[in-house]
Design an enzyme around this catalytic site. Structure first.
Site, PDB file in Angstrom:
ATOM      1  N   CYS A  44      -7.604  -4.811 -13.023  1.00  0.00           N
ATOM      2  CA  CYS A  44      -6.412  -5.248 -12.290  1.00  0.00           C
ATOM      3  C   CYS A  44      -5.159  -5.186 -13.151  1.00  0.00           C
ATOM      4  O   CYS A  44      -4.154  -4.595 -12.771  1.00  0.00           O
ATOM      5  CB  CYS A  44      -6.613  -6.665 -11.752  1.00  0.00           C
ATOM      6  SG  CYS A  44      -5.189  -7.265 -10.821  1.00  0.00           S
ATOM      7  N   CYS A  49      -4.330  -3.109 -10.092  1.00  0.00           N
ATOM      8  CA  CYS A  49      -3.360  -3.786  -9.225  1.00  0.00           C
ATOM      9  C   CYS A  49      -1.951  -3.866  -9.805  1.00  0.00           C
ATOM     10  O   CYS A  49      -0.978  -3.518  -9.130  1.00  0.00           O
ATOM     11  CB  CYS A  49      -3.829  -5.220  -8.932  1.00  0.00           C
ATOM     12  SG  CYS A  49      -5.596  -5.446  -8.749  1.00  0.00           S
ATOM     13  N   LYS A  52      -0.228  -0.378 -10.683  1.00  0.00           N
ATOM     14  CA  LYS A  52      -0.082   0.332  -9.407  1.00  0.00           C
ATOM     15  C   LYS A  52       1.021  -0.292  -8.562  1.00  0.00           C
ATOM     16  O   LYS A  52       1.839   0.424  -7.975  1.00  0.00           O
ATOM     17  CB  LYS A  52      -1.406   0.310  -8.654  1.00  0.00           C
ATOM     18  CG  LYS A  52      -1.383   1.014  -7.323  1.00  0.00           C
ATOM     19  CD  LYS A  52      -2.714   0.848  -6.604  1.00  0.00           C
ATOM     20  CE  LYS A  52      -2.955  -0.611  -6.220  1.00  0.00           C
ATOM     21  NZ  LYS A  52      -4.243  -0.818  -5.529  1.00  0.00           N
ATOM     22  N   TYR A 179      -8.332   3.397   0.102  1.00  0.00           N
ATOM     23  CA  TYR A 179      -7.026   2.787  -0.185  1.00  0.00           C
ATOM     24  C   TYR A 179      -6.422   3.305  -1.483  1.00  0.00           C
ATOM     25  O   TYR A 179      -5.197   3.464  -1.583  1.00  0.00           O
ATOM     26  CB  TYR A 179      -7.130   1.259  -0.177  1.00  0.00           C
ATOM     27  CG  TYR A 179      -7.843   0.650  -1.353  1.00  0.00           C
ATOM     28  CD1 TYR A 179      -7.142   0.235  -2.475  1.00  0.00           C
ATOM     29  CD2 TYR A 179      -9.224   0.465  -1.351  1.00  0.00           C
ATOM     30  CE1 TYR A 179      -7.781  -0.324  -3.560  1.00  0.00           C
ATOM     31  CE2 TYR A 179      -9.878  -0.100  -2.421  1.00  0.00           C
ATOM     32  CZ  TYR A 179      -9.162  -0.490  -3.533  1.00  0.00           C
ATOM     33  OH  TYR A 179      -9.812  -1.044  -4.614  1.00  0.00           O
ATOM     34  N   GLU A 183      -2.822   5.016  -1.425  1.00  0.00           N
ATOM     35  CA  GLU A 183      -1.750   4.363  -2.181  1.00  0.00           C
ATOM     36  C   GLU A 183      -1.109   5.331  -3.164  1.00  0.00           C
ATOM     37  O   GLU A 183       0.128   5.427  -3.255  1.00  0.00           O
ATOM     38  CB  GLU A 183      -2.300   3.136  -2.906  1.00  0.00           C
ATOM     39  CG  GLU A 183      -2.603   1.977  -1.985  1.00  0.00           C
ATOM     40  CD  GLU A 183      -3.275   0.811  -2.673  1.00  0.00           C
ATOM     41  OE1 GLU A 183      -3.221  -0.299  -2.132  1.00  0.00           O
ATOM     42  OE2 GLU A 183      -3.875   1.004  -3.761  1.00  0.00           O
ATOM     43  N   HIS A 472      13.857 -15.648  14.239  1.00  0.00           N
ATOM     44  CA  HIS A 472      14.586 -14.496  14.774  1.00  0.00           C
ATOM     45  C   HIS A 472      15.853 -14.240  13.976  1.00  0.00           C
ATOM     46  O   HIS A 472      16.528 -15.193  13.557  1.00  0.00           O
ATOM     47  CB  HIS A 472      14.950 -14.766  16.239  1.00  0.00           C
ATOM     48  CG  HIS A 472      15.636 -13.634  16.907  1.00  0.00           C
ATOM     49  ND1 HIS A 472      14.988 -12.493  17.316  1.00  0.00           N
ATOM     50  CD2 HIS A 472      16.947 -13.475  17.224  1.00  0.00           C
ATOM     51  CE1 HIS A 472      15.862 -11.673  17.868  1.00  0.00           C
ATOM     52  NE2 HIS A 472      17.056 -12.243  17.830  1.00  0.00           N
ATOM     53  N   GLU A 477       8.210 -12.124  13.871  1.00  0.00           N
ATOM     54  CA  GLU A 477       8.250 -12.992  15.047  1.00  0.00           C
ATOM     55  C   GLU A 477       7.355 -12.460  16.158  1.00  0.00           C
ATOM     56  O   GLU A 477       6.903 -13.216  17.024  1.00  0.00           O
ATOM     57  CB  GLU A 477       9.684 -13.161  15.539  1.00  0.00           C
ATOM     58  CG  GLU A 477      10.304 -11.900  16.118  1.00  0.00           C
ATOM     59  CD  GLU A 477      11.740 -12.140  16.574  1.00  0.00           C
ATOM     60  OE1 GLU A 477      11.936 -12.946  17.505  1.00  0.00           O
ATOM     61  OE2 GLU A 477      12.660 -11.518  15.982  1.00  0.00           O
TER      62      GLU A 477
END
Length: 489
Positions: A44, A49, A52, A179, A183, A472, A477
């Site tokens: 990681c 992680c 990256k 992934y 990525e 909003h 939302e």
């Protein structure tokens, strides 16, 4: 007085192993040692992680000038300085590794910069020749990327190598549809590399919600990534003068072989692409083309081989994973394993949770199974995908569901004339109204899914979402304003 050198010996200095070691030492007074053969921080922090995600940030700035001009700013397009970014990135990784080392030292953990193997149920042998005994041994050695079993596979690089490149290629072929492949396709495309991606399946991101991954694939193509589905690499070799840059061949059904499972792929110390030169590739659809670089993102396997584990009775699975029970205990009572080496849920926060549960179980007398249910996760493509719970497909195989879904152009990109679309989706049980899954494709979807994950983990119903007042104007939302199901299944 114990007969062991240590109460706990941890093999592996990634996030899970470090957390277990320092908490056991600091909070229970256990005598703890840890061995790491490479860099502290593991996949990681050093090659996953963290670097990256920093590359994701870097790759996003390229499109900002055009969007800013739509908002009235006189900003000109710039160029990306890979060397400058890489040097800053390496300095940050050095800083983080230093933090990991300090955390262990300040917690009273003895550390050994050496490869370790298990000699018996209570003995760890280091490559330096030293041996230590421990009441408990914890394996937290993580995983490694694998290369395909095909001729000249060594000409390609793997994900670990990206961070060592002296310069970016002008063109790259990425093999894979998971992934990691997606990525890096988005990252490199955003940094100005001409990206082609081959995936042998019908759609990228297998296992994720079909609608969500379809939108990601569409967005990748809109950004200029040349994505080919149902396509695999058939042959590759060093390009020479006889290879044209692009010409047609005959179609073939041959496919890339299974990944090599026996040896980890180690990160090179120098530039992995320095001496490669252009690579000629023939695909299963008959296309032939030359690329500056080929990246294999075809899977990862656990680092459990050549550690003596099977010799002492630890069971190893088909993919090389260490088999454990709900408490991370192996077939040998004194040996435990956590993180990617067990191939359960290969995420850093999960490895940390498993490490904490191990300490609770073994050193605090509080047997704690690891909860692997309803784990939020994010894929850092552009746009990002955030997901928690069941996909629509998995949910409807389980029980009757309602699907609430909306896809739209968000205000920020619509104003700038960009085609980007986002997706907000809830999968709801018809029987008890619980939200079984939430899937978001949008900028910063990883940030959004973390919050949605709390509600879903608590067992929130669709009516709980409906009772929540919307913020909003925001993209998110829509999660609480979808009143009518798009479909039932």
């Amino acid at each position: 007085m114990t007969d062991f050198d240590y109460d706990l010996f941890v093999i592996g200095g990634g996030s899970g192993g470090v957390r277990a070691a320092r908490v056991a030492a600091a909070e229970t007074g256990a005598r703890v040692a840890l061995a790491e053969e490479d860099r502290y921080g593991g996949t990681c922090v050093i090659r996953g992680c963290v670097p990256k995600k920093l590359m994701v940030f870097a790759s996003g700035y390229g499109a900002m000038a055009q969007e800013a001009r739509a908002y009235g700013w006189d900003i000109q397009d710039g160029s990306f300085d890979w060397a400058g970014f890489r040097d800053t990135l390496n300095a940050e990784l050095d800083r983080l590794e230093g933090i990991y080392r300090s955390l262990l030292k300040n917690s009273g953990v003895d550390t050994f910069d050496a490869r370790a193997a298990v000699k018996d149920a209570h003995t760890v042998a280091l490559a330096s020749g030293e041996e230590f005994t421990a009441k408990h041994i914890l394996i937290a050695t993580g995983g490694h990327p694998v290369r395909p079993d095909m001729p000249n596979a060594d000409l390609g690089i793997v994900s670990d190598d990206i961070f060592h490149l002296e310069s970016l290629p002008k063109s790259i072929l990425i093999i894979g549809g998971g992934y990691i492949a997606c990525e890096f396709a988005c990252i490199l495309n955003g940094l100005g590399v001409d990206v082609t991606q081959y995936y042998r399946g019908a759609q990228i991101l297998r296992g994720f919600d079909d609608e969500a991954r379809g939108l990601v694939a569409e967005a990748m193509r809109e950004q200029g990534i040349d994505l080919h589905l149902g396509t695999n690499i058939m042959e590759m070799t060093r390009a020479d003068a006889d290879h044209a840059l692009s010409h047609a061949g005959t179609e073939s059904d041959a496919a890339m072989g299974a990944p090599v499972r026996d040896q980890p792929v180690t990160s090179p110390k120098g530039d992995p692409g320095k001496d490669h030169g252009p690579i000629w590739v023939k695909s299963t659809n008959g296309t032939e083309k030359v690329f500056d670089m080929v990246l294999f993102a075809t899977g990862r396997d656990p680092n459990a081989r050549d550690m003596g584990l099977e010799d002492v009775g630890v069971k190893i699975g088909r993919r090389g994973e260490i088999e454990v029970d709900d408490y991370s205990q192996t077939a040998i009572p004194s040996i435990y394993a956590i993180g990617d080496v067990t191939n359960r849920v290969n995420l850093t926060p999960v490895a940390i949770r498993e490490g904490m549960a191990f300490v609770e179980t073994v050193f605090k007398g509080n047997p704690t199974p690891v909860d692997h249910d309803l784990i939020p996760s994010a894929i850092f493509t552009q746009p990002e995908m955030g997901t928690v719970g069941l996909s629509e497909e998995a949910a409807r195989d389980q029980e009757p569901v309602e699907v609430y879904c909306t896809s739209f152009r968000p205000m920020q990109s619509a104003f700038a004339g960009r085609p980007d679309r986002v997706l907000m989706k809830l999968v709801v049980s018809q029987a008890n109204r619980k939200v079984l899954g939430c899937h978001i494709v949008a900028p910063n979807a990883g940030e959004l899914i973390q919050l949605a994950g709390i509600a879903i983990k608590m067992g929130a119903t669709k009516e709980d979402f409906d009772r929540t007042v919307a913020v909003h104007p925001t993209m998110s939302e829509e999660i609480v304003t979808m009143k009518t199901p798009m479909r039932k299944a």
